[in-house]
Enzyme design. Structure first.
Site, mmCIF file in Angstrom:
data_model
loop_
_atom_site.group_PDB
_atom_site.id
_atom_site.type_symbol
_atom_site.label_atom_id
_atom_site.label_comp_id
_atom_site.label_asym_id
_atom_site.label_seq_id
_atom_site.Cartn_x
_atom_site.Cartn_y
_atom_site.Cartn_z
ATOM 1 N N TRP A 193 0.823 -1.217 0.000
ATOM 2 C CA TRP A 193 0.000 0.000 0.000
ATOM 3 C C TRP A 193 0.858 1.268 0.000
ATOM 4 O O TRP A 193 0.501 2.288 0.598
ATOM 5 C CB TRP A 193 -0.986 -0.003 1.179
ATOM 6 C CG TRP A 193 -1.911 -1.187 1.117
ATOM 7 C CD1 TRP A 193 -1.694 -2.423 1.625
ATOM 8 C CD2 TRP A 193 -3.190 -1.229 0.471
ATOM 9 N NE1 TRP A 193 -2.753 -3.252 1.331
ATOM 10 C CE2 TRP A 193 -3.694 -2.547 0.626
ATOM 11 C CE3 TRP A 193 -3.959 -0.289 -0.222
ATOM 12 C CZ2 TRP A 193 -4.913 -2.955 0.120
ATOM 13 C CZ3 TRP A 193 -5.188 -0.681 -0.728
ATOM 14 C CH2 TRP A 193 -5.655 -2.008 -0.547
ATOM 15 N N LYS B 74 -6.325 -0.491 -4.635
ATOM 16 C CA LYS B 74 -7.011 0.788 -4.763
ATOM 17 C C LYS B 74 -6.144 1.704 -5.621
ATOM 18 O O LYS B 74 -4.991 1.384 -5.934
ATOM 19 C CB LYS B 74 -7.275 1.441 -3.399
ATOM 20 C CG LYS B 74 -8.390 0.808 -2.582
ATOM 21 C CD LYS B 74 -8.697 1.635 -1.339
ATOM 22 C CE LYS B 74 -9.844 1.051 -0.551
ATOM 23 N NZ LYS B 74 -10.193 1.883 0.642
ATOM 24 N N ASP C 53 -34.019 1.289 -13.260
ATOM 25 C CA ASP C 53 -34.600 1.891 -12.062
ATOM 26 C C ASP C 53 -34.694 3.410 -12.168
ATOM 27 O O ASP C 53 -33.791 4.065 -12.692
ATOM 28 C CB ASP C 53 -33.740 1.528 -10.848
ATOM 29 C CG ASP C 53 -34.173 2.279 -9.600
ATOM 30 O OD1 ASP C 53 -35.268 1.986 -9.091
ATOM 31 O OD2 ASP C 53 -33.427 3.185 -9.170
ATOM 32 N N GLU D 126 -38.847 1.904 -15.319
ATOM 33 C CA GLU D 126 -39.599 2.332 -14.141
ATOM 34 C C GLU D 126 -39.830 3.838 -14.262
ATOM 35 O O GLU D 126 -39.003 4.656 -13.858
ATOM 36 C CB GLU D 126 -38.850 2.020 -12.845
ATOM 37 C CG GLU D 126 -39.730 2.257 -11.623
ATOM 38 C CD GLU D 126 -38.974 2.488 -10.334
ATOM 39 O OE1 GLU D 126 -39.555 2.257 -9.263
ATOM 40 O OE2 GLU D 126 -37.805 2.926 -10.389
#
Length: 664
Positions: free
Chosen positions: A85, A116, A331, A384
């Site tokens: 890291w 990450k 959605d 929707e």
């Protein structure tokens, strides 16, 4: 611009004042598709960000390619288990288009390692971020922090079943949430769903499953609608291969699987999501207030930005190709379609074309439906939308947006209003029929009496509205309780009435078919993080001493009737007879006669129902039968015969529905 009349306008004279605007929308889509063709060779090639961004092995599998779009960032580096890291160890280089890239030997990073991106943003912020197109995220059980996880197994999943969603002529949808699909008060898995719940769905006769909460989301209680990592299947429920196993198993049962996809907004969390990714404040989302969705406390995509279009279109392609989904339920698109997010009354056609529509979002949706059909021509694409935008469910070549179906969102709202505010004696079948059948001609609707929305804590399912706490004490088969008798009878009537008259498809939320007695409440601080109400109690329907089995049996009979007579792909139901005072209504669809008696007290002997064809008729479904928990007031051996006026004399018990077919 072509001066021909779009088919959408030709089919609806009320749209004539907006002909030029509809033509303009068609032209915008055509021009954007041509531009993409020139840029990438095809729309499918354009939708390939997931293949060349994130972390992937190169063509000969010898090296990792790490690539990210962060145009305003000052610096980007890769951190993870492989380099302890260390933000200084593995920097990425910036290109002229705002992309960052590096290449690492394959042996340096292993499958399942955590990674990450360490990003120094335009605003000077220093943050570790999850790559935007990461294929898997996992949460640390102690710190609860999310990290990206390298997902590159040595052996790819082997699909056992092929499936063509074009075989689904009219979807009967079982809306489901994997995590709460078991009875134990805990999270449940993709594999458990495949092995324990799919057989129930198949036995009932549903031909489609709609999976909620699949895209990764940091807060479980969001029901999956606050997405953080759009390409990562939710790790709470298992691995990507286990999701594939679920879909593969469904396909083996002849069931299509839809993803409840969320492109209408994104979680505003910075640690887990895309918000302020490069420190500019408006990389994926609009700047300022326009970038916020205040009703949902979330972020709004900038659909006019080509990189955002490419990101979301790639997401459509990814789920169809990688996981073999058969389509999507998009959605919350009302929020996308309008700058005001649908917070106005849609009482004039101006609202769809002149007063507030977000044309960038409409263009994006046209691109998304076009892409989905190119990849999977039989894809089911459900919108929707509560605004009723004309053409939403018509092909782009006609001036539409390209969805195949829309959810009939006004129907469950109507049932709630009726159950809350009117006594049974005041129900007017003519009004009920008007609400059910009020839909745009030529645009297929998915009818439903209730969905997950009504099951959430703070609301009530139809069963719970009808029977409330009496369900805890009086559902035994030998308990003759008036409130339970009423609730079971009306539950069946409401569902069949909606199915027959409400649309060209059907939707049911997991457990509602048997009247699941409790609300849904996700683990949260207010309930001490309990899973007690975040599960489905299948033991209730499996218990032969309880009445839940009867509602379940009736639901199965409805699905069997729908499939056997191709009910939902038939033309809309035709009203044959209605009498508000008697509370009787009769309709015809698919050659079947549907008769409803909503009267709470009165049964009618020899009631005359006009029909189109003379002759004998046979009852093929009876809500009052013993198998459906009724009072067995009708002799199934009786074959009623029309009279000289082509009227069918029927005994119609109170709170009962009958389905009859011409007897040959």
């Amino acid at each position: 611009m072509s001066k021909s009349i779009p088919t959408l306008v030709a089919n609806d004279p009320w749209l004539e004042p907006y002909t030029d605007h509809i033509r303009w929308r068609m032209q915008q889509l055509d021009e954007r598709l041509q531009s993409i063709q020139q840029q990438a060779g095809s729309l499918e090639n354009y939708a390939s960000r997931h293949l060349n961004h994130g972390i992937h092995l190169n063509g000969d599998q010898s090296a990792w390619i790490i690539r990210e779009w962060a145009p305003a960032a000052h610096s980007v580096s890769l951190v993870g288990d492989f380099n302890q890291w260390n933000p200084e160890a593995t920097p990425l280089s910036r290109d002229q288009q705002g992309g960052w890239q590096t290449e690492l030997p394959k042996k340096l990073i292993k499958h399942k390692e955590l990674i990450k991106l360490h990003i120094v943003g335009a605003d000077g912020s220093v943050r570790d971020r999850i790559p935007a197109t990461i294929l898997r995220c996992v949460q640390d059980s102690k710190t609860h922090d999310y990290s990206g996880q390298v997902w590159s197994p040595e052996t790819a999943y082997t699909w056992k079943h092929s499936f063509d969603p074009a075989t689904i002529k009219a979807p009967t949808i079982y809306e489901a949430h994997v995590g709460m699909a078991g009875e134990a008060p805990r999270l449940h898995s993709y594999r458990e769903f495949a092995e324990q719940v799919l057989p129930r769905i198949a036995e009932l006769g549903y031909n489609t499953i709609q999976l909620m909460a699949v895209q990764e989301h940091p807060y479980y209680g969001s029901f999956g609608y606050h997405v953080s990592s759009f390409f990562a299947p939710c790790s709470r429920f298992g691995t990507p291969d286990e999701l594939k196993y679920l879909i593969d198993t469904a396909h083996g049962l002849g069931i299509a699987v839809l993803l409840d996809i969320v492109h209408s907004h994104a979680v505003k969390n910075i640690a887990e999501g895309l918000n302020d990714f490069d420190g500019s404040g408006n990389q994926y989302f609009h700047a300022g207030d326009r970038g916020n969705q205040p009703q949902w406390d979330s972020k709004c995509f900038d659909y006019g930005k080509s990189e955002v279009q490419q990101f979301l279109l790639s997401n459509v392609r990814y789920w169809l190709e990688e996981f073999h989904f058969d389509g999507f339920r998009f959605d919350g698109i009302t929020s996308m379609l309008y700058h005001h997010h649908g917070t106005v009354a849609f009482d004039h056609y101006d609202k769809y074309f002149l007063d507030g529509p977000d044309e960038d979002a409409i263009l994006y949706l046209g691109l998304a439906t076009t892409l989905a059909k190119q990849i999977q021509p039989g894809a089911l694409l459900i919108a929707e939308d509560m605004s009723g935008m004309p053409g939403l469910c018509r092909p782009a070549k006609e001036g539409g947006v390209g969805f195949t179906h829309r959810l009939a969102m006004g129907i469950p709202d109507y049932w709630i209003k009726l159950l809350k505010h009117k006594q049974d004696e005041d129900w007017k079948p003519e009004e009920m029929w008007g609400v059910m059948t009020n839909r745009r001609y030529g645009e297929a609707n998915i009818a439903y009496a209730e969905s997950h929305d009504q099951a959430l804590v703070g609301d009530k399912t139809i069963a719970f509205r009808l029977m409330d706490q009496d369900m805890y004490w009086h559902m035994s088969i030998d308990d003759q309780h008036g409130g339970i008798e009423r609730g079971i009878a009306l539950h069946k009537l409401i569902r069949l009435f909606t199915l027959v008259s409400g649309g060209e498809g059907w939707l049911n939320f997991m457990g509602n078919e048997f009247g699941h007695p409790e609300w849904l409440d996700f683990p949260r601080e207010g309930n001490d993080w309990s899973y007690h109400y975040c599960r489905r109690q299948w033991s209730l329907v499996d218990n032969p001493e309880l009445r839940y089995q009867y509602l379940n049996a009736f639901d199965g009979s409805m699905m069997n009737l729908t499939e056997k007579y191709q009910l939902l792909q038939s033309p809309p139901a035709k009203l044959l007879y209605v009498h508000n005072d008697d509370q009787i209504l009769a309709a015809e669809r698919a050659g079947l006669i549907f008769v409803f008696n909503f009267n709470p007290h009165q049964s009618f002997p020899d009631y005359l129902i006009p029909v189109d064809d003379e002759g004998p008729y046979k009852i093929v479904l009876n809500s009052d039968s013993a198998a459906h928990g009724g009072h067995r007031r009708i002799d199934p051996s009786i074959i009623p015969q029309t009279n000289a006026e082509t009227q069918l004399p029927l005994y119609i018990p109170s709170r009962c529905c009958l389905v009859l077919k011409k007897w040959e």
